[in-house]
Design a protein around this motif. Sequence first.
Motif, mmCIF file in Angstrom:
data_model
loop_
_atom_site.group_PDB
_atom_site.id
_atom_site.type_symbol
_atom_site.label_atom_id
_atom_site.label_comp_id
_atom_site.label_asym_id
_atom_site.label_seq_id
_atom_site.Cartn_x
_atom_site.Cartn_y
_atom_site.Cartn_z
ATOM 1 N N PHE A 1 -16.100 40.313 -36.658
ATOM 2 C CA PHE A 1 -16.280 39.801 -38.014
ATOM 3 C C PHE A 1 -17.503 38.898 -38.143
ATOM 4 N N THR A 2 -17.781 38.101 -37.099
ATOM 5 C CA THR A 2 -18.870 37.125 -37.185
ATOM 6 C C THR A 2 -20.238 37.785 -37.303
ATOM 7 N N SER A 3 -20.362 39.045 -36.888
ATOM 8 C CA SER A 3 -21.662 39.718 -36.924
ATOM 9 C C SER A 3 -21.805 40.671 -38.111
ATOM 10 N N LEU A 4 -20.766 40.835 -38.905
ATOM 11 C CA LEU A 4 -20.819 41.807 -40.001
ATOM 12 C C LEU A 4 -21.907 41.468 -41.015
ATOM 13 N N SER A 5 -21.991 40.226 -41.432
ATOM 14 C CA SER A 5 -22.935 39.854 -42.479
ATOM 15 C C SER A 5 -24.377 40.042 -42.027
ATOM 16 N N VAL A 6 -24.688 39.548 -40.849
ATOM 17 C CA VAL A 6 -26.075 39.617 -40.375
ATOM 18 C C VAL A 6 -26.481 41.052 -40.085
ATOM 19 N N LEU A 7 -25.561 41.870 -39.582
ATOM 20 C CA LEU A 7 -25.906 43.271 -39.328
ATOM 21 C C LEU A 7 -26.008 44.063 -40.625
ATOM 22 N N SER A 8 -25.173 43.728 -41.597
ATOM 23 C CA SER A 8 -25.229 44.430 -42.874
ATOM 24 C C SER A 8 -26.630 44.345 -43.470
ATOM 25 N N LYS A 9 -27.218 43.168 -43.412
ATOM 26 C CA LYS A 9 -28.569 42.970 -43.944
ATOM 27 C C LYS A 9 -29.601 43.756 -43.131
ATOM 28 N N SER A 10 -29.354 43.866 -41.837
ATOM 29 C CA SER A 10 -30.327 44.519 -40.958
ATOM 30 C C SER A 10 -30.209 46.036 -40.966
ATOM 31 N N LEU A 11 -29.106 46.566 -41.475
ATOM 32 C CA LEU A 11 -28.878 48.016 -41.447
ATOM 33 C C LEU A 11 -29.372 48.726 -42.697
ATOM 34 N N GLY B 1 -31.436 50.745 -45.055
ATOM 35 C CA GLY B 1 -32.515 51.680 -44.811
ATOM 36 C C GLY B 1 -32.434 52.418 -43.495
ATOM 37 N N THR B 2 -31.430 52.100 -42.677
ATOM 38 C CA THR B 2 -31.244 52.823 -41.414
ATOM 39 C C THR B 2 -30.138 53.859 -41.593
ATOM 40 N N ARG B 3 -29.946 54.698 -40.592
ATOM 41 C CA ARG B 3 -28.898 55.711 -40.684
ATOM 42 C C ARG B 3 -27.599 55.252 -40.014
ATOM 43 N N VAL B 4 -27.528 53.979 -39.631
ATOM 44 C CA VAL B 4 -26.322 53.440 -38.994
ATOM 45 C C VAL B 4 -25.427 52.804 -40.052
ATOM 46 N N LYS B 5 -24.146 53.134 -40.010
ATOM 47 C CA LYS B 5 -23.165 52.560 -40.931
ATOM 48 C C LYS B 5 -22.413 51.434 -40.235
ATOM 49 N N LEU B 6 -21.902 50.513 -41.040
ATOM 50 C CA LEU B 6 -21.244 49.323 -40.512
ATOM 51 C C LEU B 6 -19.722 49.476 -40.555
ATOM 52 N N GLY B 7 -19.084 49.074 -39.465
ATOM 53 C CA GLY B 7 -17.627 49.116 -39.398
ATOM 54 C C GLY B 7 -17.068 47.805 -38.882
ATOM 55 N N ALA B 8 -15.824 47.518 -39.270
ATOM 56 C CA ALA B 8 -15.106 46.339 -38.771
ATOM 57 C C ALA B 8 -14.043 46.802 -37.774
ATOM 58 N N PRO C 1 -11.346 43.654 -49.537
ATOM 59 C CA PRO C 1 -12.428 43.241 -50.437
ATOM 60 C C PRO C 1 -13.491 42.387 -49.747
ATOM 61 N N MET C 2 -13.077 41.572 -48.779
ATOM 62 C CA MET C 2 -14.048 40.772 -48.026
ATOM 63 C C MET C 2 -14.994 41.670 -47.236
ATOM 64 N N LEU C 3 -14.456 42.749 -46.678
ATOM 65 C CA LEU C 3 -15.279 43.678 -45.909
ATOM 66 C C LEU C 3 -16.214 44.469 -46.817
ATOM 67 N N VAL C 4 -15.680 44.932 -47.941
ATOM 68 C CA VAL C 4 -16.488 45.716 -48.882
ATOM 69 C C VAL C 4 -17.689 44.904 -49.363
ATOM 70 N N GLU C 5 -17.467 43.623 -49.623
ATOM 71 C CA GLU C 5 -18.548 42.755 -50.097
ATOM 72 C C GLU C 5 -19.698 42.695 -49.093
ATOM 73 N N LEU C 6 -19.379 42.872 -47.817
ATOM 74 C CA LEU C 6 -20.399 42.802 -46.770
ATOM 75 C C LEU C 6 -21.055 44.151 -46.475
ATOM 76 N N GLY C 7 -20.669 45.191 -47.218
ATOM 77 C CA GLY C 7 -21.266 46.497 -46.998
ATOM 78 C C GLY C 7 -20.608 47.298 -45.898
ATOM 79 N N VAL C 8 -19.409 46.889 -45.488
ATOM 80 C CA VAL C 8 -18.675 47.627 -44.460
ATOM 81 C C VAL C 8 -18.183 48.952 -45.030
ATOM 82 N N ARG C 9 -18.293 50.011 -44.239
ATOM 83 C CA ARG C 9 -17.873 51.347 -44.678
ATOM 84 C C ARG C 9 -16.659 51.867 -43.906
#
Length: 229
Positions: free
Chosen positions: A34-44, A46-53, A71-79
């Motif tokens: 969880f602690t890395s979701l926000s920072v990775l969401s911003k970094s992903l 334009g890339t072809r990598v999707k974010l998961g929790a 809803p907390m995950l969706v807000e961070l761009g988690v798929r």
Amino acid sequence: MHKTQQEAIAFLGEFLGYLADTPGDRDVVLCVPFTSLSVLSKSLHGTRVKLGAQNVHWAEQGAFTGEISAPMLVELGVRYVIIGHSERRQYFGETDATVNQRLKAAQKHGLTPILCVGETKAQRDAGETEAHIFNQLALDLVGVDQTNLVIAYEPIWAIGTGETCNENEANRVIGLIRSKLTNADVPIQYGGSVNVNNIEAIMAQPEIDGVLVGGASLEAESFGRIVNV
């Protein structure tokens, strides 16, 4: 439970370099703490990598200290979100009933759940593999939309032990899992000590659609090689 935010960013920078020639029809998902979701969401972007929790709670909010809602995950761009991983079941009291609740909560908010099922060494030795997994599926999938679902077969005795389930046996069990689904097109992965030495044999099996990678995903080069098989 690996990598600080700084370590995750460094990993991603190296990992993306291995994806330049990755086939376009391949889904690549990083399921991070969880602690890395926000920072990775911003970094992903334009890339072809999707974010998961790695987990999600069934309630949208409430007095559930330490839990994270869909809803907390969706807000961070988690798929995607892993649900029912054997370590959650073994160490944190996850049951098929709570797995089912989490699956439905994830889907309600548009997340694609990765449902984990699998047997222990004792269950396999007792000849209970099929019965145990069929029971998990019957309980976990009540009311679950099988058009937005990934399943991972993870024999618990092969996770982090270096003892991989024989690829032919993994293929057999995954075929049995598929036979119990209402949607035969659900992607079904194999998970359990997947590494660069066995990935080709695993992915040569007709029933296996992908892999859920643990330890071998922590090093960018090895994970990149796995993704590109």
